[in-house]
Design a protein around this motif. Structure first.
Motif, PDB file in Angstrom:
ATOM      1  N   HIS A 118      64.071  10.520  54.322  1.00  0.00           N
ATOM      2  CA  HIS A 118      62.870  11.335  54.146  1.00  0.00           C
ATOM      3  C   HIS A 118      61.792  10.501  53.465  1.00  0.00           C
ATOM      4  CE1 HIS A 118      64.987  15.229  54.902  1.00  0.00           C
ATOM      5  NE2 HIS A 118      66.019  14.553  54.435  1.00  0.00           N
ATOM      6  N   SER A 119      60.555  10.931  53.560  1.00  0.00           N
ATOM      7  CA  SER A 119      59.495  10.311  52.769  1.00  0.00           C
ATOM      8  C   SER A 119      59.724  10.629  51.299  1.00  0.00           C
ATOM      9  CB  SER A 119      58.129  10.843  53.204  1.00  0.00           C
ATOM     10  OG  SER A 119      57.998  12.211  52.818  1.00  0.00           O
ATOM     11  N   GLN A 128      57.646  11.956  49.360  1.00  0.00           N
ATOM     12  CA  GLN A 128      57.077  13.288  49.124  1.00  0.00           C
ATOM     13  C   GLN A 128      58.074  14.387  49.497  1.00  0.00           C
ATOM     14  OE1 GLN A 128      55.547  10.816  50.800  1.00  0.00           O
ATOM     15  NE2 GLN A 128      53.792  10.304  49.487  1.00  0.00           N
ATOM     16  N   GLU A 129      58.731  14.226  50.647  1.00  0.00           N
ATOM     17  CA  GLU A 129      59.749  15.206  51.047  1.00  0.00           C
ATOM     18  C   GLU A 129      60.923  15.187  50.082  1.00  0.00           C
ATOM     19  OE1 GLU A 129      60.392  13.619  54.939  1.00  0.00           O
ATOM     20  OE2 GLU A 129      59.196  15.186  55.921  1.00  0.00           O
ATOM     21  N   GLU A 161      61.662   0.574  49.880  1.00  0.00           N
ATOM     22  CA  GLU A 161      60.934   1.345  50.893  1.00  0.00           C
ATOM     23  C   GLU A 161      61.896   2.219  51.696  1.00  0.00           C
ATOM     24  OE1 GLU A 161      57.880   1.657  50.863  1.00  0.00           O
ATOM     25  OE2 GLU A 161      57.202  -0.075  49.717  1.00  0.00           O
ATOM     26  N   PRO A 162      61.449   3.396  52.134  1.00  0.00           N
ATOM     27  CA  PRO A 162      60.046   3.828  52.153  1.00  0.00           C
ATOM     28  C   PRO A 162      59.594   4.608  50.910  1.00  0.00           C
ATOM     29  CG  PRO A 162      61.349   5.411  53.360  1.00  0.00           C
ATOM     30  CD  PRO A 162      62.311   4.350  52.892  1.00  0.00           C
ATOM     31  N   HIS A 163      60.373   4.574  49.819  1.00  0.00           N
ATOM     32  CA  HIS A 163      60.015   5.409  48.672  1.00  0.00           C
ATOM     33  C   HIS A 163      59.072   4.711  47.695  1.00  0.00           C
ATOM     34  CE1 HIS A 163      63.576   8.418  49.233  1.00  0.00           C
ATOM     35  NE2 HIS A 163      62.709   8.414  50.222  1.00  0.00           N
ATOM     36  N   ARG A 217      49.158   4.851  46.315  1.00  0.00           N
ATOM     37  CA  ARG A 217      50.424   5.553  46.570  1.00  0.00           C
ATOM     38  C   ARG A 217      51.084   5.981  45.263  1.00  0.00           C
ATOM     39  NH1 ARG A 217      54.791   2.673  49.786  1.00  0.00           N
ATOM     40  NH2 ARG A 217      55.878   4.613  49.314  1.00  0.00           N
TER      41      ARG A 217
END
Length: 285
Positions: free
Chosen positions: A13-14, A16-17, A36-38, A47
């Protein structure tokens, strides 16, 4: 005690999710995996500001940035310099996000294979990291981890005794310690004492073969062994003595849940969170 989800569980998940799912679980915060992707040492300032704003909106703390840099004990001098630069970038991010701890990896090999010079080299660079962290009032945390210099309490204390700063301490991880076949119950908590800064929770079990989802190989004192990442209560790492000891010593820090069992991410963390609350005898468990 406060509870966090490890964002690495939500790596599909991103960030944000992952943060929204963490709030949905009812946890107090999220420990962000610094890859990544966090988030990573190359994450841009906009970001970081976005992550900070969303955390505030969701009422989540970000107690730890789980760095993957380090490996100082066996790295070249150039690699150590790069890891130190990466650490300094994470320090800036941790300061912006209000994090109180950053994880650093001292390196390997397994403690039972390591020599004094491995510990001396790791300590040299960890001291540099600790000095840099002082102005941010951020602690360095080293995870008790299989296949590292710090895979037991004794080997952790050996390294810490070479470090000149008291804001460097350990992450207790019973799942990792089960793999190593070292004590992860009451004595491990008591013997870490003031050096216990943080706690990770996950379960594992030995298996005869690997290849199925959630299985992996690891080098232990027995040789190459297979393991299956499991939900709490379905593996072989009995966490109850550890939780009892945390209550006994009055631990009031963070506990991060990081189950990697082959189930949907939200489902496995929800399962483990309920088990943890029962182990702690919370009235609403």
């Amino acid at each position: 005690m406060k509870f966090a989800a490890f964002s690495g569980v939500f790596i599909a998940h991103s960030i944000q999710e992952a943060m929204k799912l963490t709030q949905k679980l009812g946890m107090d915060g999220i420990e962000i995996a610094a890859r990544e992707p966090h988030l990573s040492p190359t994450t841009s300032a906009p970001r970081i500001k976005g992550i900070k704003a969303l955390a505030a909106d969701l009422g989540l703390e970000i107690p730890v940035l789980a760095g993957y840099m380090g490996g100082f004990s066996t790295a070249s001098d150039q690699e150590c310099e790069q890891a130190f630069d990466d650490f300094n970038r994470l320090l800036d991010m941790g300061g912006e996000l209000g994090s109180s701890m950053i994880r650093v990896a001292p390196g390997g090999p397994n403690a039972f294979l390591a020599h004094d010079y491995h510990y001396a080299k790791a300590a040299h660079w960890l001291n540099k990291c600790a000095e840099a962290a002082q102005e941010y009032q951020i602690k360095l945390v080293l995870e008790i981890h299989n296949q590292s210099l710090v895979e037991t309490v004794d080997s952790s204390l050996k390294l810490l005794h070479l470090i000149e700063h008291d804001h460097v301490g350990m992450i207790h991880d019973a799942g990792n310690m089960y793999i190593t076949e070292t004590d992860y119950g009451r004595d491990s908590i008591v013997n870490l004492g003031k050096h216990l800064f943080h706690v990770h929770v996950k379960d594992e079990i030995r298996v005869a073969e690997v290849g199925a989802p959630g299985t992996f190989l690891n080098l232990t004192h027995r040789g190459e062994e297979g393991f299956l990442q499991s939900r709490l209560g379905e593996g072989a790492a009995d966490h109850q003595p550890m939780f009892d000891a945390l209550k006994e010593v009055g631990y009031n820090g963070w506990i991060t849940l990081e189950c990697h069992a082959p189930y949907p991410a939200y489902e496995r963390l929800a399962h483990d969170f309920q088990i943890v609350k029962k182990m702690l005898s919370w009235e609403h468990a």
